[in-house]
Design a protein around this motif. Structure first.
Motif, PDB file in Angstrom:
ATOM      1  N   ALA A  71      -0.205 -23.166  20.452  1.00  0.00           N
ATOM      2  CA  ALA A  71      -0.815 -24.091  19.502  1.00  0.00           C
ATOM      3  C   ALA A  71      -1.895 -23.397  18.681  1.00  0.00           C
ATOM      4  CB  ALA A  71      -1.395 -25.300  20.244  1.00  0.00           C
ATOM      5  N   VAL A  87       5.337 -27.290  15.252  1.00  0.00           N
ATOM      6  CA  VAL A  87       4.256 -28.050  15.895  1.00  0.00           C
ATOM      7  C   VAL A  87       4.812 -29.337  16.490  1.00  0.00           C
ATOM      8  CG1 VAL A  87       2.055 -29.218  15.535  1.00  0.00           C
ATOM      9  CG2 VAL A  87       2.519 -27.064  14.360  1.00  0.00           C
ATOM     10  N   GLN A 100       4.936 -30.647  20.390  1.00  0.00           N
ATOM     11  CA  GLN A 100       4.344 -31.928  20.750  1.00  0.00           C
ATOM     12  C   GLN A 100       5.282 -32.849  21.511  1.00  0.00           C
ATOM     13  OE1 GLN A 100       0.959 -31.801  20.609  1.00  0.00           O
ATOM     14  NE2 GLN A 100       1.024 -33.843  19.761  1.00  0.00           N
ATOM     15  N   SER A 122      -2.746 -29.225  18.084  1.00  0.00           N
ATOM     16  CA  SER A 122      -1.552 -29.522  17.289  1.00  0.00           C
ATOM     17  C   SER A 122      -1.852 -30.548  16.204  1.00  0.00           C
ATOM     18  CB  SER A 122      -0.437 -30.026  18.212  1.00  0.00           C
ATOM     19  OG  SER A 122      -0.012 -29.009  19.092  1.00  0.00           O
TER      20      SER A 122
END
Length: 814
Positions: free
Chosen positions: A718, A745, A749, A761
């Protein structure tokens, strides 16, 4: 000459100071034994049941693990003893004059763990270097390659035509057993058949006259094979690894291994089980007079006979039985034991049903294990069953007392190995001794040590004493995936008390350390997280602990039987390493101390060339060096991305290249690689490198995200994505990469549960979208808003931080 149907103890040969790994008998009057004390012992018979030590062979510089006997010839009327071991050299010497080697065979790249000889004088050797070699007239004529270590070799000779004393034609057929679970048949250096069936490493081979051959394995079974590949018989009875196997002239088989027993098999039945007072019986061998020899981890060689006139004296037999009966058997080796339900000693009045049968009885508050001996027609005590862990008392194992005796599972369906441990020991040293004893791959060191640390954590040492602690296991120990190796928490890198407040520098290249080991620019002047300005780095480090771990690993490599000793640092390199590492706390001093010409090769060795399981402290050093020096990027820049891919066990296209590497090892190394990449943003040259090689770096990120289950690894990933988001805003270029980063990203997640990774993030998403219409549109199409509800999972300060980031991200999304 009176003989019995069962073997009895004949002689006990003591003199070695470490495990005896191999025994052979060139003649009834002579025994040779190879030991981890670096010697080959020779023993001369001085009576029917007595031997005396003769001059040992001391040429080896490391563990001696294998032996063979070359038959007598005109040139060598006494025959020859051939020995091999961890120093990779095979020596041949006269058994009656072991002072000097007559031949030295050099060619293997790793431990020589197996040897055999043919009647024509050929020597066949097996090694951990994944090969066997056939030596004729002391020259290598064939190299036979396996895909794993070659643990067993056997020579078979067919179609031998003799005229007078000259051999006109010899067609050599060699059989090899390997850690890859297969057995291969070779003729004149070419593979002609592969035998499959064992489910674990093949450890021993022996000819079975008139039928084929037998094999034994870590899968605890013995198999009888025909040469055309049929399994004619499978024998089960051992409860752990079987290390060694021989056949006797009458067709009997003798085997031994990790379950403390040597077993004699006739047909499909085990007719005698002889329990030893040591955990590992490494080798058995036959003598021409019908006696057999065993050798094990207690450094003792024992001779066994069926002839009454060669039986040991009663005092010797009693001493042996007492040793066996005083041994401790952990309860987890025999299953849960409810002592209250065990029968009393009266149960031993009934004879056993077969040799080797084990019965447990209650004697007072103790549980004893007794084994039926068909030879003696009585039950013989083989040990007391003790608790393995958490017993509240010391546990006896192999004749010594320990605080714990752990089970170590080394494979599915394979009986666990026993690891004794005292809380006063260094867990890493205990793990290393365990690896050496059981010849387990070195890559399991940290896994075994961490198992010890976790399971012995109920005992705390040193309370109230000096503040110094064990750097391997104490509170300040080096844990690469942790928060800086035991350093004090300094708060959140974005908002905590140790945060860096920029003074007009957009990049924010100075920062302080944090609890997560990272640093970053805090909120902007407006008090917001988004857009992020300045780069986030990982600065916290326990340099002393890292150096200690490097010294430990270097020592392991120096004496390791798994790896070439040239991987270890030289004494000059160790001095240089210590010098520039000690200056890392002072950047100005480091700049004047670090010498690229001498020190970059050291970094390359410890971070790239060392085996994967040893790399993590080297990668950590590299992570710190790039904070203070441009030399790594300057010297390696064109090849740095490729080097990082190799360090993290990626192949050239970014996919995982695992091989036999442990998943945890790979995760740790990759986590440190990503911290290193994040730290390259500390300096302008590193920022330019990251920009120029952005596609290569992001490709590796993309491949790593689906497999990033480790929390610290995900935080590092991240952070790299966050730094690239900041970099894209600075460059104001490459919207295609910006959109790609949004995808990565969101992928990160998907199953995120860690608040810090989640927060970074969110900030990355907002930074990518801020003032960029293309990214904003892409984010809406990707349903970025769906990830925002995750913020509600957290509590306390983390909840406040995430909710603020959520509000800011919703705002930039519109």
């Amino acid at each position: 000459m009176a003989a019995t149907t069962h073997f009895h103890l004949s002689a006990v040969l003591q003199g070695h100071t470490a495990d005896v790994k191999a025994v052979v008998s060139p003649a009834d009057t002579l025994i040779a034994s190879a030991s981890r004390d670096n010697t080959v012992g020779t023993w001369q018979r001085v009576g029917p049941n007595a031997f005396t030590p003769a001059t040992p062979f001391k040429e080896h510089q490391h563990f001696v693990n294998s032996l063979a006997v070359v038959p007598p010839s005109t040139e060598h009327p006494n025959g020859l003893i051939v020995s091999g071991g961890a120093d990779k050299i095979i020596y041949a010497f006269d058994p009656l004059d072991p002072s000097t080697p007559l031949y030295s065979l050099i060619g293997h790249d790793n431990n020589v763990c197996a040897l055999t000889a043919g009647i024509n004088g050929d020597v066949i050797s097996g090694s951990w270097d994944f090969s066997a070699k056939v030596w004729r007239n002391w020259n290598c004529i064939y190299t036979l390659k396996h895909t794993q270590a070659v643990w067993a070799v056997l020579s078979v000779e067919h179609d031998v035509v003799l005229t007078g004393m000259d051999i006109l034609s010899v067609i050599n057929v060699d059989i090899l057993g390997s850690a890859d679970k297969t057995i291969k048949l070779w003729r004149e250096g070419k593979e002609i058949h592969t035998y499959t069936g064992h489910t674990d490493a093949v450890r021993g081979l022996a000819l079975y006259e008139g039928v084929g051959f037998v094999s034994c394995s870590n899968d605890s079974t013995i198999r009888l094979w025909s040469f055309n590949g049929d399994v004619l018989q499978e024998l089960s009875g051992h409860t752990s690894f079987i290390y060694t196997i021989i056949t006797l002239p009458g067709g009997e088989i003798v085997s031994a291994g990790e379950d403390r027993t040597m077993r004699v098999w006739r047909g499909n039945e085990c007719v005698q089980t002889i329990t030893h007072p040591c955990q590992s019986i490494w080798s058995v061998s036959a003598m021409a007079n019908g006696d057999i020899i065993s050798a094990g981890s207690d450094a003792v060689v024992r001779v066994w006979t069926r002839h009454d006139e060669r039986k040991a004296e009663e005092a010797v037999i009693k001493a042996f039985n007492d040793e066996v009966s005083s041994s401790a058997i952990p309860s987890n080796q025999v299953g849960d034991v409810d002592k209250s339900k065990l029968p009393s000693l009266d149960a031993l009045n009934q004879p056993g049903k077969k040799d080797g049968e084990v019965k447990m009885v209650r004697v007072g508050n103790a549980a004893e294990a007794h084994q039926w001996s068909a030879a003696e027609q009585q039950w013989i005590k083989i040990g007391e069953v003790v608790d393995a862990v958490g017993s509240g008392r010391r546990t006896e194992f192999d004749g010594k007392e320990y605080d714990y005796v752990f089970d170590i599972d080394i494979g599915e369906g394979v009986p666990p190995l026993k690891l004794p441990y005292n809380v006063t020991e260094n867990p890493y040293q205990a793990a290393q001794e365990f690896i050496w004893k059981h010849e387990i791959p070195q890559g399991y060191l940290d896994q075994i040590a961490n198992f010890i640390i976790q399971n012995a954590k109920g005992v705390t040492l040193g309370t109230g004493t000096s503040g110094h602690s064990d750097p391997f296991t104490g509170g300040g120990r080096y844990v690469p995936g942790g928060a800086g190796g035991g350093q004090q928490s300094l708060g959140d890198p974005f908002t905590g008390a140790g945060r860096y407040v920029p003074t007009g520098s957009a990049a924010g290249h100075s920062a302080t350390q944090s609890s997560s080991g990272s640093s970053a620019t805090p909120k902007a002047a407006s008090g917001s997280y988004i857009p992020k300005v300045g780069y986030t780095t990982f600065r916290a480090a326990n340099v002393a602990a890292i150096l200690t771990k490097l010294v430990q690993f270097n020592g392991d490599l120096e004496k390791s039987m798994d790896y070439d000793g040239s991987l270890a640092l030289t004494s000059d390199q160790r001095i240089r390493l210590e010098s520039f590492m000690n200056s890392l706390a002072n950047p100005s001093k480091f700049t004047s101390t670090f010498n690229p010409q001498s020190d970059l090769p050291i970094l390359e060795k410890i971070a790239l060339l060392w085996p994967a399981q040893y790399r993590f402290p080297g990668i950590d050093v590299l992570r710190l060096v790039v904070l203070h020096s441009s030399e790594v990027v300057k010297q390696w820049g064109g090849d740095l991305a490729a080097r990082l891919a190799r360090i993290g066990s990626f192949d050239g296209e970014g996919s995982v290249s695992r091989g036999k590497e442990d998943v945890k090892v790979v995760e740790t190394n990759r986590m440190l690689v990503w911290r290193l990449v994040a730290n390259t943003f500390e300096r302008n040259d590193g920022v330019e490198w990251a920009w120029n090689d952005r596609l290569k770096i992001i490709l590796l990120v993309k491949q790593n995200i689906p497999e990033a289950s480790n929390k610290n690894l995900r935080v590092a990933l991240a952070t790299v994505l966050l730094n690239f988001a900041v970099l894209l805003n600075e460059k104001k270029q490459d919207d295609a990469l910006r959109v790609e980063l949004l995808e990565h990203v969101l992928e990160l997640q998907k199953a995120e549960t860690d608040a810090e990774s989640e927060f970074r993030s969110f900030v990355t998403l907002g930074t990518l979208i801020h003032n960029n219409a293309a990214a904003k549109e892409a984010a809406q199409l990707m349903d970025v808003k769906d990830v925002l509800s995750k913020a509600e999972r957290t509590t306390g300060d983390a909840e406040l931080k995430l909710k603020q980031a959520e509000r800011e991200l919703r705002k930039v999304l519109g």
